[in-house]
Design a protein around this motif. Structure first.
Motif, PDB file in Angstrom:
ATOM      1  N   LEU A  12      35.800  46.220  -9.967  1.00  0.00           N
ATOM      2  CA  LEU A  12      35.199  45.232  -9.064  1.00  0.00           C
ATOM      3  C   LEU A  12      36.130  44.909  -7.896  1.00  0.00           C
ATOM      4  O   LEU A  12      35.683  44.713  -6.761  1.00  0.00           O
ATOM      5  CB  LEU A  12      34.872  43.954  -9.844  1.00  0.00           C
ATOM      6  N   GLY A  15      36.021  47.846  -5.607  1.00  0.00           N
ATOM      7  CA  GLY A  15      34.678  47.869  -5.030  1.00  0.00           C
ATOM      8  C   GLY A  15      34.486  46.830  -3.943  1.00  0.00           C
ATOM      9  O   GLY A  15      33.725  47.048  -2.997  1.00  0.00           O
ATOM     10  N   SER A  16      35.201  45.697  -4.036  1.00  0.00           N
ATOM     11  CA  SER A  16      35.054  44.669  -2.999  1.00  0.00           C
ATOM     12  C   SER A  16      35.616  45.152  -1.659  1.00  0.00           C
ATOM     13  O   SER A  16      35.065  44.829  -0.601  1.00  0.00           O
ATOM     14  CB  SER A  16      35.749  43.373  -3.440  1.00  0.00           C
ATOM     15  N   ALA A  19      33.070  47.590  -0.330  1.00  0.00           N
ATOM     16  CA  ALA A  19      31.840  46.925   0.116  1.00  0.00           C
ATOM     17  C   ALA A  19      31.973  46.393   1.540  1.00  0.00           C
ATOM     18  O   ALA A  19      31.041  46.522   2.349  1.00  0.00           O
ATOM     19  CB  ALA A  19      31.496  45.790  -0.849  1.00  0.00           C
ATOM     20  N   MET A 152      39.207  38.916  -3.789  1.00  0.00           N
ATOM     21  CA  MET A 152      37.821  39.141  -4.197  1.00  0.00           C
ATOM     22  C   MET A 152      36.936  37.971  -3.764  1.00  0.00           C
ATOM     23  O   MET A 152      35.800  38.165  -3.310  1.00  0.00           O
ATOM     24  CB  MET A 152      37.733  39.334  -5.714  1.00  0.00           C
ATOM     25  N   VAL A 253      30.205  48.683  -5.618  1.00  0.00           N
ATOM     26  CA  VAL A 253      30.568  48.258  -6.983  1.00  0.00           C
ATOM     27  C   VAL A 253      30.461  49.437  -7.954  1.00  0.00           C
ATOM     28  O   VAL A 253      31.353  49.661  -8.789  1.00  0.00           O
ATOM     29  CB  VAL A 253      29.660  47.093  -7.433  1.00  0.00           C
ATOM     30  N   LEU A 257      33.674  50.975 -10.019  1.00  0.00           N
ATOM     31  CA  LEU A 257      33.694  51.083 -11.482  1.00  0.00           C
ATOM     32  C   LEU A 257      33.859  52.530 -11.916  1.00  0.00           C
ATOM     33  O   LEU A 257      34.592  52.833 -12.869  1.00  0.00           O
ATOM     34  CB  LEU A 257      32.397  50.501 -12.051  1.00  0.00           C
TER      35      LEU A 257
END
Length: 299
Positions: A12, A15-16, A19, A152, A253, A257
């Motif tokens: 996560l 992934g942030s 993103a 995050m 995300v 992962l």
């Protein structure tokens, strides 16, 4: 179970970052159907903008999260402005040209940014002086530092703010309308050029924020740092459904992962193989992405 939770949190966190960059890809593609391959380098530009502020005003800013927020705001303004200039000078004159011409222009802008920064700052990596230190927090048996949690949280706040702007404001409605039919928007009196410039500003500002966070977390930056993350963010945008903002976040995300679990069980040398192998697989079975039902063109 603890190891599983740790991998989820690590995924996560990565992934942030993806993103924030993927949102810019998705916004620009959604509104003018351009794959802006210079976008990863705007992430790099944000890191160097923050580095410049640190070098000039390190004594006045001090350190810690206050300095991080201040530098991030300056970097977002700088990269957002640069994104608008790039759109106005490089992309707008080619808006009616064949799409391949604009794509090649984006690749050229990417190289110009990379090697322009190399000339200005030198080819060797720079050390980010803003060290974020602090304790750790146990979450469901997993451990994260306060710095990771704060970054995050900042990323989530920026994503929610963008989603609210696009869905709840007049400017956001104009963006969505132009993505559907720009010619009809012109007839309705919408200033299409201004809305497109605003879209570039927002997407570039988010990439700049991600660049500052990456510099603060990893501790060093270099002029090629935007290349890989640009490709990863593009992959995330495609997985989620390029042109769909929530899809870009979902794809990031999923990619984070996937990398986290893949690196843990197969080794870090497979990190990039997961991303691009998964992209090929995904384009084969679902070219419109997870949430990209309205997209009709293969990317």
């Amino acid at each position: 179970m603890d190891h599983f939770a740790q991998l989820v949190l690590s995924g996560l966190f990565v992934g942030s970052f993806y993103a924030l960059v993927a949102l810019g890809y998705s916004m620009v593609y959604g509104i003018i159907k351009l794959l802006n391959f210079a976008h990863g380098d705007i992430y790099m530009l944000g890191a160097f903008a923050g580095f410049t502020v640190l070098s000039v005003g390190a004594g006045a800013l001090g350190g810690g999260f206050f300095a991080l927020i201040t530098i991030m705001i300056v970097a977002m303004i700088a990269t957002g402005t640069f994104g608008m200039v790039l759109e106005r000078t490089a992309y707008r004159p080619l808006r009616s040209a064949p799409r391949l011409s604009v794509l090649i222009t984006a690749v050229g802008a990417s190289f110009a940014l990379e090697y322009g920064i190399a000339v200005a700052f030198g080819p060797t990596p720079e050390v980010y002086q803003i060290g974020i230190h602090g304790g750790t927090l146990d979450l469901a048996g997993a451990r994260m530092t306060y710095a990771q949690l704060a970054m995050m949280a900042i990323a989530v706040v920026l994503m929610i703010a963008l989603d609210t702007l696009v869905r709840k404001t007049r400017s956001g409605r104009a963006m969505r309308a132009i993505s559907q039919d720009p010619k009809a928007c012109l007839l309705m009196g919408i200033n299409v050029d201004r809305v497109i410039s605003r879209t570039f500003f927002l997407g570039s500002a988010l990439a700049g924020a991600a660049g500052v966070m990456a510099g603060a977390y990893y501790g060093k930056i270099d002029f090629l740092m935007g290349f890989i993350i640009g490709l990863k963010a593009f992959t995330a945008a495609v997985i989620g459904g390029i042109g769909n903002l929530r899809g870009a976040v979902l794809g990031a995300v999923v990619l984070g992962l996937l990398e986290s679990f893949g690196v843990a069980y197969l080794g870090s040398e497979w990190r990039d193989v997961f991303a691009f192998g998964f992209l090929i697989l995904f384009l084969t079975v679902r070219p419109t992405g997870l949430l990209g039902e309205r997209v009709t063109e293969r990317v």
